[in-house]
Design an enzyme around this catalytic site. Structure first.
Site, PDB file in Angstrom:
ATOM      1  CG  HIS A 213      79.214 -88.558  51.877  1.00 59.07           C
ATOM      2  ND1 HIS A 213      78.151 -88.025  50.823  1.00 59.07           N
ATOM      3  CD2 HIS A 213      80.144 -87.295  51.955  1.00 59.07           C
ATOM      4  CE1 HIS A 213      78.975 -86.686  50.407  1.00 59.07           C
ATOM      5  NE2 HIS A 213      79.894 -86.391  51.394  1.00 59.07           N
TER       6      HIS A 213
ATOM      7  N   GLY B  33      97.704 -85.507  56.189  1.00 59.32           N
ATOM      8  CA  GLY B  33      97.353 -85.149  54.966  1.00 59.32           C
ATOM      9  C   GLY B  33      95.952 -85.122  54.690  1.00 59.32           C
TER      10      GLY B  33
HETATM   11  F1  V1D Z   1      91.992 -85.105  49.039  1.00 65.34           F
HETATM   12  C1  V1D Z   1      92.154 -86.046  49.770  1.00 65.34           C
HETATM   13  C2  V1D Z   1      93.107 -86.174  50.584  1.00 65.34           C
HETATM   14  C3  V1D Z   1      93.197 -87.492  51.394  1.00 65.34           C
HETATM   15  C4  V1D Z   1      92.054 -87.856  51.546  1.00 65.34           C
HETATM   16  C5  V1D Z   1      91.173 -87.835  50.817  1.00 65.34           C
HETATM   17  C6  V1D Z   1      91.063 -86.603  50.059  1.00 65.34           C
HETATM   18  C7  V1D Z   1      89.818 -86.336  48.998  1.00 65.34           C
HETATM   19  C8  V1D Z   1      89.251 -85.177  48.612  1.00 65.34           C
HETATM   20  N1  V1D Z   1      88.224 -85.437  47.987  1.00 65.34           N
HETATM   21  N2  V1D Z   1      88.773 -87.209  48.993  1.00 65.34           N
HETATM   22  C9  V1D Z   1      87.681 -86.718  48.260  1.00 65.34           C
HETATM   23  C10 V1D Z   1      86.623 -87.328  47.971  1.00 65.34           C
HETATM   24  N3  V1D Z   1      86.478 -88.570  47.286  1.00 65.34           N
HETATM   25  C11 V1D Z   1      86.844 -88.951  46.080  1.00 65.34           C
HETATM   26  C12 V1D Z   1      86.699 -90.474  45.706  1.00 65.34           C
HETATM   27  C13 V1D Z   1      88.312 -90.967  46.063  1.00 65.34           C
HETATM   28  N4  V1D Z   1      88.574 -91.246  44.411  1.00 65.34           N
HETATM   29  C14 V1D Z   1      88.832 -92.524  44.175  1.00 65.34           C
HETATM   30  C15 V1D Z   1      87.147 -90.715  44.497  1.00 65.34           C
HETATM   31  O1  V1D Z   1      86.754 -88.029  45.193  1.00 65.34           O
HETATM   32  C16 V1D Z   1      85.607 -87.178  49.151  1.00 65.34           C
HETATM   33  C17 V1D Z   1      85.058 -86.124  49.440  1.00 65.34           C
HETATM   34  C18 V1D Z   1      84.153 -86.182  50.857  1.00 65.34           C
HETATM   35  C19 V1D Z   1      83.360 -85.055  51.140  1.00 65.34           C
HETATM   36  C20 V1D Z   1      82.641 -85.213  52.402  1.00 65.34           C
HETATM   37  C21 V1D Z   1      81.708 -83.837  53.073  1.00 65.34           C
HETATM   38  O2  V1D Z   1      82.233 -83.023  52.725  1.00 65.34           O
HETATM   39  O3  V1D Z   1      80.540 -84.055  51.955  1.00 65.34           O
HETATM   40  C22 V1D Z   1      81.323 -84.257  54.340  1.00 65.34           C
HETATM   41  N5  V1D Z   1      80.091 -83.921  54.766  1.00 65.34           N
HETATM   42  O4  V1D Z   1      80.244 -84.353  56.116  1.00 65.34           O
HETATM   43  C23 V1D Z   1      81.223 -84.871  56.483  1.00 65.34           C
HETATM   44  C24 V1D Z   1      82.103 -84.951  55.452  1.00 65.34           C
END
Ligand code: V1D
Ligand code: CA
Length: 433
Positions: free
Chosen positions: A144, A30
């Site tokens: 990040h 997932g």
């Molecule tokens: F949708 C998910 C399902 C499983 C695990 C994580 C996610 C997910 C989606 N979006 N996690 C996020 C972002 N996290 C949050 C925090 C969790 N909440 C409590 C707030 O929104 C993280 C997105 C990371 C993006 C990484 C990147 O694309 O910038 C990247 N760049 O280089 C490598 C990765």
């Protein structure tokens, strides 16, 4: 490969890092980050014959000593020791080092980090030695990661490590980030120095991750105005992106006069991305790469985010073609993963508008983009010319590297620069002096 072919590759303008094991790492069920996209990308690169037009390298696995050039010893020790079977022994560390759903512990995590970081460090060394004009590491770009913390799917910040390596030779490095997320880890590492300018384009607002990167974040102390942020709204398209990207990159290059550029090419800024909210096409994303390359400076091209993996591989393969100067057919080559690209089997799929399944509205009006552009240009005008740096003979460099270093000694504009005795273990401390 014949000896003469290998010789030809060694002299290619572009070098490309790929490790055949990197696509087998798995963040867990997932999780949107799928290293398999790196294998898909490589298959397209080979399918198009692009491997014959560049020098191919297997990255070394970065050593602990190399990772410690930025990261803290306790964090690196934790990453080295933790695994899915002993996680409960590290309960306090999980919180301390921000190991959450976004950045989980998975099998081989430390090896994964060492491989993607090794490629970026190797690439920086090649640029320092003048061995290639452009280096590509699609496994890198994990923007990040913090000094002592994982964040947003990133554990080790290979970009910071690569830039630190470049700074041993290059007086000024421009970092450009086209991932849909803010390049917060790289910005934080260089926030108070004038030797690295960070320029990130990203979605900002609606609590979009990581929540930083607004216009007034401009750097501090010696680094004031050397952090540049371009906050964008949902749905930006190719025309709107180029409208801000080209003049802002140009202004950064003209004002800052970098001697090398690092470009993070996160493909989650494409339309139809599983996490992103922009509407770029593969062509529009590639135009950013083409534009940055047009300055003719030593260039490191890295990956980053990208969660609709069939489009990530299309995008990065197209950008590889662009960097080696190859025209590639819109019909994808045969290969073991061809079924990923159904039903169109094209390099350039629709990523917005009819037929794409994408309904994200473009909220970036001309007025909004003009406002952002004007504000950023105003800040850049506050820079008083490019800061100069006195480079010294560095004991651990080869004679060849030292010769090149002295040739480029960059004191021409008479601005008082910092003295940089670039001893390996204290480089970060030196740049913060
Ligand atoms: F949708 C998910 C399902 C499983 C695990 C994580 C996610 C997910 C989606 N979006 N996690 C996020 C972002 N996290 C949050 C925090 C969790 N909440 C409590 C707030 O929104 C993280 C997105 C990371 C993006 C990484 C990147 O694309 O910038 C990247 N760049 O280089 C490598 C990765
Ligand atoms: Ca970005």
């Amino acid at each position: 490969m014949e000896g003469s072919d290998r010789d030809e590759q060694r002299h290619s303008k572009v070098s490309y890092f790929y490790h055949e094991g990197v696509g087998n790492f798995h963040y867990g069920p997932g999780h949107p980050m799928k290293p398999h996209r790196l294998a898909l990308t490589h298959e397209l690169v080979v399918g198009y014959g692009l491997d014959r037009r560049m020098a191919l390298y297997k990255p070394h696995a970065a050593s602990e000593e190399e990772l410690l050039m930025y990261h803290s010893p306790d964090y690196i020790e934790f990453l080295r020791r933790v695994n899915p079977d002993n996680t409960e022994q590290f309960e306090n560390d999980l919180t301390r080092f921000n190991i959450v759903t976004d950045s989980p512990i998975f099998d081989g995590l430390y090896d994964f980090c060492r491989l993607y970081s090794g490629g970026s460090i190797d690439g920086a060394r090649q640029l320092n030695a003048g061995q290639h004009e452009t280096v590509v590491n699609w496994a890198g770009g994990l923007h990040h990661a913090k000094k002592s913390e994982a964040s947003g799917f990133c554990y080790i910040n290979d970009i910071v490590l690569a830039i630190l390596e470049l700074l041993r030779y290059h007086p000024r490095v421009l970092y450009i980030d086209i991932d849909v997320h803010h390049g917060d880890g790289v910005q934080e590492a260089f926030y108070v120095t004038d030797r690295v300018m960070t320029l990130s384009f990203h979605k900002f607002g609606d609590h979009f991750f990581p929540g930083t990167g607004d216009l007034p974040e401009t750097g501090a102390r010696k680094g004031k105005y050397y952090a540049v942020n371009v906050p964008l709204q949902n749905g930006i398209d190719d025309a709107g992106y180029a409208y801000v990207f080209q003049p802002l990159v140009q202004a950064c290059v003209e004002n800052f006069k970098p001697s090398a550029i690092v470009l993070q090419c996160g493909a989650d800024s494409l339309g139809c991305d599983r996490l992103g909210t922009f509407n770029l096409s593969v062509h529009g994303h590639g135009e950013c790469v083409r534009y940055v390359r047009s300055f003719g400076l030593p260039l490191m091209v890295l990956g980053g985010g990208g969660y609709t993996i069939r489009n990530v591989s299309r995008c990065w393969a197209y950008e590889t073609a662009l960097l080696v100067g190859a025209a590639v057919s819109n019909d994808l080559p045969q290969g073991p993963y061809l079924e990923y690209y159904a039903p169109d089997y094209r390099l350039h799929p629709p990523t917005s508008g009819p037929g794409s399944g994408n309904r994200i509205e473009n909220l970036n009006t001309r007025e909004y983009l003009d406002g952002v552009k004007t504000q950023v240009l105003e800040n850049l005008r506050r820079l008083q010319g490019a800061p100069s740096v006195q480079m010294h003979i560095v004991p651990h460099l080869t004679d060849f590297e030292n010769e090149r270093l002295l040739e480029s000694d960059d004191d021409q504009d008479g601005i008082d620069g910092m003295d940089m005795p670039a001893r390996r273990p204290s480089l970060l401390a030196d740049i913060y002096k």
